[in-house]
Motif scaffolding. Structure first.
Motif, PDB file in Angstrom:
ATOM      1  N   UNK A 186      48.650-102.604  74.813  1.00 24.32           N
ATOM      2  CA  UNK A 186      48.656-101.757  75.911  1.00 24.32           C
ATOM      3  C   UNK A 186      48.520-100.451  75.423  1.00 24.32           C
ATOM      4  N   UNK A 187      47.279 -99.883  76.185  1.00 24.14           N
ATOM      5  CA  UNK A 187      47.178 -98.617  76.255  1.00 24.14           C
ATOM      6  C   UNK A 187      47.551 -97.797  77.453  1.00 24.14           C
ATOM      7  N   UNK A 188      48.604 -97.288  77.539  1.00 25.53           N
ATOM      8  CA  UNK A 188      48.871 -96.794  78.846  1.00 25.53           C
ATOM      9  C   UNK A 188      49.882 -95.687  78.652  1.00 25.53           C
ATOM     10  N   UNK A 189      49.177 -94.392  78.595  1.00 26.60           N
ATOM     11  CA  UNK A 189      49.765 -93.077  78.771  1.00 26.60           C
ATOM     12  C   UNK A 189      51.123 -92.963  79.761  1.00 26.60           C
TER      13      UNK A 189
ATOM     14  N   UNK B 121      38.803 -84.756  87.435  1.00 27.66           N
ATOM     15  CA  UNK B 121      40.349 -84.272  87.071  1.00 27.66           C
ATOM     16  C   UNK B 121      40.419 -84.374  85.369  1.00 27.66           C
ATOM     17  N   UNK B 122      41.406 -85.147  85.123  1.00 25.78           N
ATOM     18  CA  UNK B 122      41.444 -85.393  83.719  1.00 25.78           C
ATOM     19  C   UNK B 122      40.870 -86.591  83.170  1.00 25.78           C
ATOM     20  N   UNK B 123      40.137 -87.409  84.002  1.00 22.52           N
ATOM     21  CA  UNK B 123      39.181 -88.487  83.623  1.00 22.52           C
ATOM     22  C   UNK B 123      37.940 -88.115  83.340  1.00 22.52           C
ATOM     23  N   UNK B 124      37.392 -88.378  82.345  1.00 22.43           N
ATOM     24  CA  UNK B 124      35.981 -88.288  81.841  1.00 22.43           C
ATOM     25  C   UNK B 124      35.345 -89.345  81.365  1.00 22.43           C
ATOM     26  N   UNK B 125      33.954 -89.455  81.751  1.00 21.58           N
ATOM     27  CA  UNK B 125      32.943 -90.354  81.427  1.00 21.58           C
ATOM     28  C   UNK B 125      31.871 -89.871  80.510  1.00 21.58           C
TER      29      UNK B 125
ATOM     30  N   UNK C 174      30.917 -94.562  77.851  1.00 22.24           N
ATOM     31  CA  UNK C 174      32.560 -94.558  77.282  1.00 22.24           C
ATOM     32  C   UNK C 174      33.454 -93.771  78.101  1.00 22.24           C
ATOM     33  N   UNK C 175      34.767 -93.877  77.856  1.00 23.33           N
ATOM     34  CA  UNK C 175      35.606 -92.871  78.266  1.00 23.33           C
ATOM     35  C   UNK C 175      36.698 -92.580  77.274  1.00 23.33           C
ATOM     36  N   UNK C 176      37.750 -91.918  77.766  1.00 18.59           N
ATOM     37  CA  UNK C 176      38.631 -91.417  76.578  1.00 18.59           C
ATOM     38  C   UNK C 176      39.767 -92.738  76.399  1.00 18.59           C
TER      39      UNK C 176
END
Length: 278
Positions: free
Chosen positions: A50-53, A202-206, A220-222
């Motif tokens: 899982x990638x979960x900050x 916000x902190x989400x980017x595409x 793609x995203x981060x």
């Protein structure tokens, strides 16, 4: 009091749910299922982590079962023994009311306060869908009939399985609400460069870039998302992950009327503004 303690003591335990948070101390009573990814064209499921900050914990940091989701549905239906103390009738009504100004394009037929609305032949159903790396969750409940349906899976193909389950329930006479967005015909686009760039919410980017010598677009995203985009009429697009076999995402571009260039990208319930044209 920490976020996890508030959730556990004021919501989960009263609902009869033994919490399993993805960060912090492990649960002695429950274990987390291994998540899996199925790549396009393959039938072999590969385990993935899982990638979960930590900052995502309020949105996706709690693991649970389909039975747990039904407990949440019963809370909103008012049929759970703890409904009166946790969420009284006035609050339930407020949470289930449609918010007209909230645009749910690509996700649902409408938004409420924390719940989505899904159209059906017997009126709207409420609920939510969620995905993490290698896992999915779906919940629907119908206020008039008191019916609730939930599915949790530990594979990326869970979104496809949910669609099959909804179709099977329809055949059995249970008209579960679901969102099947209308996708226009594939567009013949000669100026795809006007969609290329970086979009932020916000902190989400595409990031949208040309692919295959510029003949196609790739998203793609981060957080590890890589998807091939197909452009359709009305500036609608579908994006299918290249690393996982799952239902495609549906989104759309919103142009700047003065230039015709994309100014916003709507995807996953978010509107991301063009930050940098590439």
């Amino acid at each position: 009091m920490k976020y996890q303690a508030v959730m556990e003591n004021f919501l989960l335990r009263p609902l009869g749910i033994d919490p399993l948070f993805l960060s912090g101390a492990a649960s002695a009573a429950r274990t987390l299922g291994t998540c899996h990814v199925v790549q396009p064209g393959q039938r072999t499921a590969r385990p993935v982590g899982l990638f979960l900050p930590a900052s995502w914990a309020p949105a996706s940091g709690l693991a649970g079962s389909a039975e747990d989701l039904i407990a949440f549905a019963r809370l909103h239906l008012g049929t759970h023994s703890g409904s009166g103390a946790l969420l009284d009738e006035k609050q339930r009504t407020e949470m289930c009311a449609r918010v007209p100004a909230a645009d749910a394009f690509g996700m649902a037929d409408g938004w409420c306060l924390g719940l989505a609305r899904y159209g059906s032949s017997d009126g709207d159903w409420l609920g939510h869908d969620g995905t993490v790396d290698g896992g999915t969750a779906h919940l629907r409940f119908h206020q008039q009939s008191g019916t609730a349906v939930a599915l949790t899976t530990n594979a990326t193909t869970g979104t496809l399985m949910w669609a099959d389950l909804v179709d099977a329930l329809h055949e059995l006479g249970v008209p579960v609400g679901d969102y099947r967005p209308h996708v226009p015909a594939t567009a013949a686009v000669s100026d795809a460069d006007r969609f290329v760039g970086d979009y932020r919410n916000g902190d989400t980017y595409f990031s949208v870039r040309g692919h295959d010598n510029g003949s196609r677009l790739r998203l793609s995203d981060g957080a590890g998302l890589i998807a091939d985009m197909t452009l359709h009429d009305e500036l609608v697009f579908t994006a299918r992950r290249v690393d996982a076999d799952e239902a495609p995402y549906t989104g759309r571009f919103v142009p700047d009327p003065s230039t015709g260039r994309a100014a916003l990208m709507q995807l996953g319930g978010r509107s991301a503004r063009l930050a940098t044209a590439a």
